[in-house]
Scaffold this active site. Structure first.
Site, mmCIF file in Angstrom:
data_model
loop_
_atom_site.group_PDB
_atom_site.id
_atom_site.type_symbol
_atom_site.label_atom_id
_atom_site.label_comp_id
_atom_site.label_asym_id
_atom_site.label_seq_id
_atom_site.Cartn_x
_atom_site.Cartn_y
_atom_site.Cartn_z
ATOM 1 N N GLY A 38 0.836 -1.199 0.000
ATOM 2 C CA GLY A 38 0.000 0.000 0.000
ATOM 3 C C GLY A 38 0.867 1.244 0.000
ATOM 4 N N GLY A 242 9.059 5.859 -5.658
ATOM 5 C CA GLY A 242 8.400 7.145 -5.472
ATOM 6 C C GLY A 242 8.003 7.383 -4.026
ATOM 7 N N ASP A 243 7.569 6.327 -3.342
ATOM 8 C CA ASP A 243 7.195 6.445 -1.937
ATOM 9 C C ASP A 243 8.414 6.758 -1.076
ATOM 10 O OD1 ASP A 243 4.575 5.772 -2.654
ATOM 11 O OD2 ASP A 243 4.962 3.639 -2.392
#
Length: 293
Positions: A38, A242-243
């Site tokens: 997630g 990206g996270d």
């Protein structure tokens, strides 16, 4: 100042297969693994590993207890995570020996967050605190409105990109962190300079972080434009890159780093993440990034 990440909590269910399941076919998996996943969870992990004190708000089902354990082991506060969802959000991922993947997402408890929970969580935060959001939970517009009214800084990563996101009032966002594809969807422009000009033209106070993959990143606000080249590494797996960047950048900015330094350490952290397999497991700790910095 406190950091609240109101975001998704998923279980990644990974099946290794000889080929993707075809219509009407029953196929035996060669292997099965479960991982934390997630975008919300990944970003909380990245924020915490970058040195930030972060609270995660969200919802899981009875099958998601190990997600809490992993967040807690990484120093993330979990008291704002509800545990009474029907089933934890998850991804069913087929991975072939050639490295191709096919993903089926189910929102589960991420889509069951209620207004009472939103009000309860936000009541514990104040003006000047940072609210971090992605697009894997429901009622994003309501959370933004309530956070904005409280005077919180809001960082939005509009991923995955959906039609309702195009209706959001970005004037209430402090930091918009987007890649080229998301930037094009938001503005209709393809060139990075035109994406930035469009966003900043419509929302003059918006601070835009436009990530460009191997081409690096451009930051633009009302007072400065800063460019950062990417660090060249052997890419193994881009999941959570990206996270990782977002977590390190925001942690740096809200620990009084100069923009150029926050972009540099975030880019370095992302380069380490892509050189490893996995999602949350690939996110480096601060000491690893500083050693490589």
């Amino acid at each position: 100042m406190k950091i609240l990440n109101y975001g998704s909590l998923n279980i990644d269910k990974v099946y290794r297969v000889p080929h993707f399941v075809r219509e009407g076919e029953t196929l035996s998996s060669l292997n099965y693994s479960e991982y934390c996943g997630g975008k919300g969870l990944n970003q909380s992990m990245a924020l915490s590993r970058a040195g930030a004190d972060v609270y995660h708000a969200g919802k899981i089902g009875p099958d998601g207890a190990f997600l809490l354990t992993e967040l807690q082991k990484n120093g993330v506060h979990t008291e704002f995570i509800e545990r009474d969802g029907t089933v934890t959000g998850h991804a069913i991922i087929q991975v072939t020996d050639a490295g191709e993947n096919s993903i089926l997402l189910f929102g589960g408890a991420n889509k069951e967050i209620g207004h009472h929970h939103i009000d309860h969580v936000l009541s514990r935060f104040e003006a000047g605190d940072l609210l971090v959001l992605q697009n894997e939970i429901k009622d994003l517009d309501i959370i933004i409105e309530k956070g904005y009214k409280k005077g919180m800084f809001i960082a939005l990563n509009p991923s995955p990109m959906t039609e309702p996101l195009l209706q959001l009032d970005l004037s209430k966002i402090t930091y918009l962190i987007v890649n080229e594809v998301e930037g094009e969807r938001l503005t209709g422009q393809k060139a990075p300079e035109k994406i930035l000009a469009s966003l900043r033209g419509e929302f003059p106070l918006l601070k835009v972080v436009l990530t460009l993959g191997k081409q690096g990143v451009i930051y633009q606000s009302e007072i400065e434009t800063v460019k950062q080249k990417s660090f060249q590494v052997d890419v193994i797996d881009t999941t959570a890159a990206g996270d990782t960047f977002l977590g390190y950048f925001l942690s740096g900015i809200f620990n009084d780093m100069k923009t150029v330094d926050a972009l540099r350490i975030a880019s370095k952290a992302a380069s380490i993440a892509v050189s490893r397999k996995g999602a949350a497991s690939s996110i480096p700790h601060l000491y690893e990034v500083e050693w490589n910095h």
